[in-house]
Design a protein around this motif. Sequence first.
Motif, mmCIF file in Angstrom:
data_model
loop_
_atom_site.group_PDB
_atom_site.id
_atom_site.type_symbol
_atom_site.label_atom_id
_atom_site.label_comp_id
_atom_site.label_asym_id
_atom_site.label_seq_id
_atom_site.Cartn_x
_atom_site.Cartn_y
_atom_site.Cartn_z
ATOM 1 N N LYS A 48 40.953 40.996 28.870
ATOM 2 C CA LYS A 48 40.921 42.416 28.510
ATOM 3 C C LYS A 48 41.579 42.643 27.157
ATOM 4 O O LYS A 48 41.076 43.400 26.318
ATOM 5 C CB LYS A 48 41.647 43.253 29.573
ATOM 6 C CG LYS A 48 40.869 43.496 30.849
ATOM 7 C CD LYS A 48 41.697 44.381 31.776
ATOM 8 C CE LYS A 48 40.955 44.691 33.062
ATOM 9 N NZ LYS A 48 41.767 45.551 33.957
ATOM 10 N N SER A 49 42.702 41.988 26.950
ATOM 11 C CA SER A 49 43.447 42.156 25.704
ATOM 12 C C SER A 49 42.636 41.671 24.511
ATOM 13 O O SER A 49 42.590 42.333 23.461
ATOM 14 C CB SER A 49 44.767 41.389 25.794
ATOM 15 O OG SER A 49 45.458 41.440 24.572
ATOM 16 N N LYS B 126 39.738 44.149 23.902
ATOM 17 C CA LYS B 126 40.245 45.398 23.325
ATOM 18 C C LYS B 126 40.529 45.236 21.843
ATOM 19 O O LYS B 126 40.245 46.130 21.035
ATOM 20 C CB LYS B 126 41.506 45.829 24.073
ATOM 21 C CG LYS B 126 42.078 47.171 23.603
ATOM 22 C CD LYS B 126 43.289 47.568 24.428
ATOM 23 C CE LYS B 126 43.853 48.898 23.953
ATOM 24 N NZ LYS B 126 45.053 49.288 24.758
ATOM 25 N N LYS B 127 41.072 44.091 21.468
ATOM 26 C CA LYS B 127 41.386 43.826 20.069
ATOM 27 C C LYS B 127 40.119 43.778 19.223
ATOM 28 O O LYS B 127 40.006 44.469 18.209
ATOM 29 C CB LYS B 127 42.141 42.498 19.975
ATOM 30 C CG LYS B 127 42.445 42.035 18.567
ATOM 31 C CD LYS B 127 43.169 40.680 18.616
ATOM 32 C CE LYS B 127 43.419 40.133 17.227
ATOM 33 N NZ LYS B 127 44.086 38.812 17.270
ATOM 34 N N GLU C 226 37.045 44.761 20.013
ATOM 35 C CA GLU C 226 36.175 45.928 20.176
ATOM 36 C C GLU C 226 36.412 46.951 19.072
ATOM 37 O O GLU C 226 35.505 47.706 18.705
ATOM 38 C CB GLU C 226 36.429 46.553 21.547
ATOM 39 C CG GLU C 226 35.399 47.585 21.959
ATOM 40 C CD GLU C 226 35.562 47.977 23.414
ATOM 41 O OE1 GLU C 226 34.544 48.213 24.076
ATOM 42 O OE2 GLU C 226 36.718 48.038 23.887
ATOM 43 N N GLN C 227 37.608 46.963 18.529
ATOM 44 C CA GLN C 227 37.900 47.866 17.421
ATOM 45 C C GLN C 227 37.008 47.577 16.217
ATOM 46 O O GLN C 227 36.744 48.455 15.400
ATOM 47 C CB GLN C 227 39.361 47.727 16.986
ATOM 48 C CG GLN C 227 40.373 48.071 18.052
ATOM 49 C CD GLN C 227 41.779 47.772 17.561
ATOM 50 O OE1 GLN C 227 42.430 48.647 16.982
ATOM 51 N NE2 GLN C 227 42.246 46.545 17.759
#
Length: 207
Positions: A47-48, A51-52, A54-55
Amino acid sequence: MEKSNYPQLDEGLDEKVIGFDGKIFTLKELRATANEYTAKAPIEERKSIKKKFEQIFNCDKDKIPDELLKEVYGGNIKTAEIWKPVPLYKTEKNGEAEYSVSNFGRIKHYGIIMKQGDKLGKEYGGYLVMKDYTRPAEYKFDSTTCVYRFVAAAFLPNYKKGMHVHHINNNGYDCRPENLILLEKDQHSLVHNFPIPELAEDPNYGK
């Protein structure tokens, strides 16, 4: 270097392959770097990572902010975003390519940035497909066509259908061309320490 459970896959690792911008790797080097992401990693770790990145791949700004690029890829990144038309698609509309892709893995359809997400049924699996199907009749692929194929087709000069596209750091969310390299199926097996099946090519891709 990690040994394979298949002894035959520990032979031939000195073979050299050419990556983006002519950079040369041995299969042994690629095996050593294919360890930064795994679909078997703990869910919070996956997930981390998503999330990183995906920006970047879902950034809807005309220009990705420099501070965001530094945050995701590190302070030494100097490459500007470059857009190229995907050569498998020839149509244009109002001067915009049917599909274009950037060296940071963003994709436009006739100039509109498309949203991306995990491949169906593989949440946090690390392989991206396009999710923005607001006008599905206009799209010439389905939800199984991975984003990295669009990047490889546009940026890797020897790309052809049927070749395997390997993520050098094994992170499928990082679709920069310098993180992609073209391999034959047997080479891909050597890199990953296990037999790789034939590709199930999307029959609509590139039509």
